[in-house]
Design a protein around this motif. Structure first.
Motif, PDB file in Angstrom:
ATOM      1  N   VAL A  15     -23.358  25.205  79.619  1.00 37.02           N
ATOM      2  CA  VAL A  15     -24.420  24.291  80.062  1.00 37.02           C
ATOM      3  C   VAL A  15     -25.575  25.099  80.655  1.00 37.02           C
ATOM      4  O   VAL A  15     -26.747  24.811  80.403  1.00 37.02           O
ATOM      5  CB  VAL A  15     -23.870  23.262  81.074  1.00 37.02           C
ATOM      6  CG1 VAL A  15     -24.988  22.488  81.742  1.00 37.02           C
ATOM      7  CG2 VAL A  15     -22.892  22.319  80.404  1.00 37.02           C
ATOM      8  N   GLY A  16     -25.252  26.126  81.427  1.00 37.83           N
ATOM      9  CA  GLY A  16     -26.288  26.978  81.997  1.00 37.83           C
ATOM     10  C   GLY A  16     -27.102  27.698  80.934  1.00 37.83           C
ATOM     11  O   GLY A  16     -28.322  27.826  81.056  1.00 37.83           O
ATOM     12  N   ILE A  69     -29.659  28.731  86.573  1.00 35.74           N
ATOM     13  CA  ILE A  69     -29.146  29.771  87.466  1.00 35.74           C
ATOM     14  C   ILE A  69     -27.920  29.267  88.218  1.00 35.74           C
ATOM     15  O   ILE A  69     -26.923  29.985  88.369  1.00 35.74           O
ATOM     16  CB  ILE A  69     -30.247  30.231  88.436  1.00 35.74           C
ATOM     17  CG1 ILE A  69     -31.373  30.901  87.657  1.00 35.74           C
ATOM     18  CG2 ILE A  69     -29.691  31.164  89.486  1.00 35.74           C
ATOM     19  CD1 ILE A  69     -32.591  31.219  88.477  1.00 35.74           C
ATOM     20  N   THR A  70     -27.950  28.024  88.675  1.00 35.66           N
ATOM     21  CA  THR A  70     -26.816  27.460  89.404  1.00 35.66           C
ATOM     22  C   THR A  70     -25.595  27.330  88.510  1.00 35.66           C
ATOM     23  O   THR A  70     -24.480  27.700  88.912  1.00 35.66           O
ATOM     24  CB  THR A  70     -27.194  26.085  89.989  1.00 35.66           C
ATOM     25  OG1 THR A  70     -28.368  26.236  90.800  1.00 35.66           O
ATOM     26  CG2 THR A  70     -26.079  25.523  90.834  1.00 35.66           C
ATOM     27  N   CYS A  71     -25.776  26.827  87.288  1.00 37.87           N
ATOM     28  CA  CYS A  71     -24.637  26.709  86.362  1.00 37.87           C
ATOM     29  C   CYS A  71     -24.106  28.081  85.988  1.00 37.87           C
ATOM     30  O   CYS A  71     -22.886  28.255  85.837  1.00 37.87           O
ATOM     31  CB  CYS A  71     -25.045  25.939  85.113  1.00 37.87           C
ATOM     32  SG  CYS A  71     -25.170  24.180  85.370  1.00 37.87           S
ATOM     33  N   GLY A  72     -24.986  29.049  85.827  1.00 33.44           N
ATOM     34  CA  GLY A  72     -24.532  30.404  85.520  1.00 33.44           C
ATOM     35  C   GLY A  72     -23.696  30.998  86.634  1.00 33.44           C
ATOM     36  O   GLY A  72     -22.643  31.589  86.390  1.00 33.44           O
ATOM     37  N   ALA A  73     -24.138  30.835  87.870  1.00 27.71           N
ATOM     38  CA  ALA A  73     -23.394  31.370  89.009  1.00 27.71           C
ATOM     39  C   ALA A  73     -22.046  30.673  89.174  1.00 27.71           C
ATOM     40  O   ALA A  73     -21.018  31.328  89.393  1.00 27.71           O
ATOM     41  CB  ALA A  73     -24.223  31.230  90.283  1.00 27.71           C
ATOM     42  N   ILE A  74     -22.037  29.351  89.060  1.00 28.53           N
ATOM     43  CA  ILE A  74     -20.782  28.610  89.192  1.00 28.53           C
ATOM     44  C   ILE A  74     -19.846  28.937  88.028  1.00 28.53           C
ATOM     45  O   ILE A  74     -18.626  29.083  88.217  1.00 28.53           O
ATOM     46  CB  ILE A  74     -21.056  27.096  89.282  1.00 28.53           C
ATOM     47  CG1 ILE A  74     -21.770  26.781  90.596  1.00 28.53           C
ATOM     48  CG2 ILE A  74     -19.769  26.297  89.174  1.00 28.53           C
ATOM     49  CD1 ILE A  74     -22.266  25.359  90.694  1.00 28.53           C
ATOM     50  N   GLY A  75     -20.390  29.083  86.829  1.00 31.45           N
ATOM     51  CA  GLY A  75     -19.572  29.430  85.667  1.00 31.45           C
ATOM     52  C   GLY A  75     -18.913  30.788  85.822  1.00 31.45           C
ATOM     53  O   GLY A  75     -17.721  30.945  85.539  1.00 31.45           O
TER      54      GLY A  75
END
Length: 96
Positions: A15-16, A69-75
């Motif tokens: 998603v990110g 950026i948020t989805c990348g970090a959480i992923g």
């Protein structure tokens, strides 16, 4: 449990990446850097984050963060949680 964390991590990371590609395309078209915020992304999907907790300052701050950026970090965090450490058998002798 590890498989669940890995699957969720890959899904959130995908998603990110989708939002990152959209941000890059929009930034190139408009010749300025534009990132989709979490509020904009969720409202385009039909979810409204502000209505869940209208008085919350945390929701207001998180809503301004970049979705990609948020989805990348959480992923990546979920992928790290799903990573099993290296297992070593301490009783096995190594032959030099």
């Amino acid at each position: 449990m590890y498989v669940l964390f890995r699957a969720l991590g890959l899904l959130v990371l995908a998603v990110g990446v989708v939002f990152a590609v959209g941000d890059i395309a929009r930034s190139l078209a408009d010749e300025t850097t534009q990132l989709v915020s979490i509020d904009e992304a969720l409202s385009s999907m039909g979810f409204v984050l502000a209505n869940s907790a209208p008085e919350s300052r945390t929701v207001a701050v998180v809503g301004t963060w970049s979705m990609s950026i948020t989805c990348g970090a959480i992923g990546f965090l979920l992928l790290l949680l799903g990573h099993r450490g290296r297992r070593r058998d301490r009783n096995v002798r190594r032959i030099p």
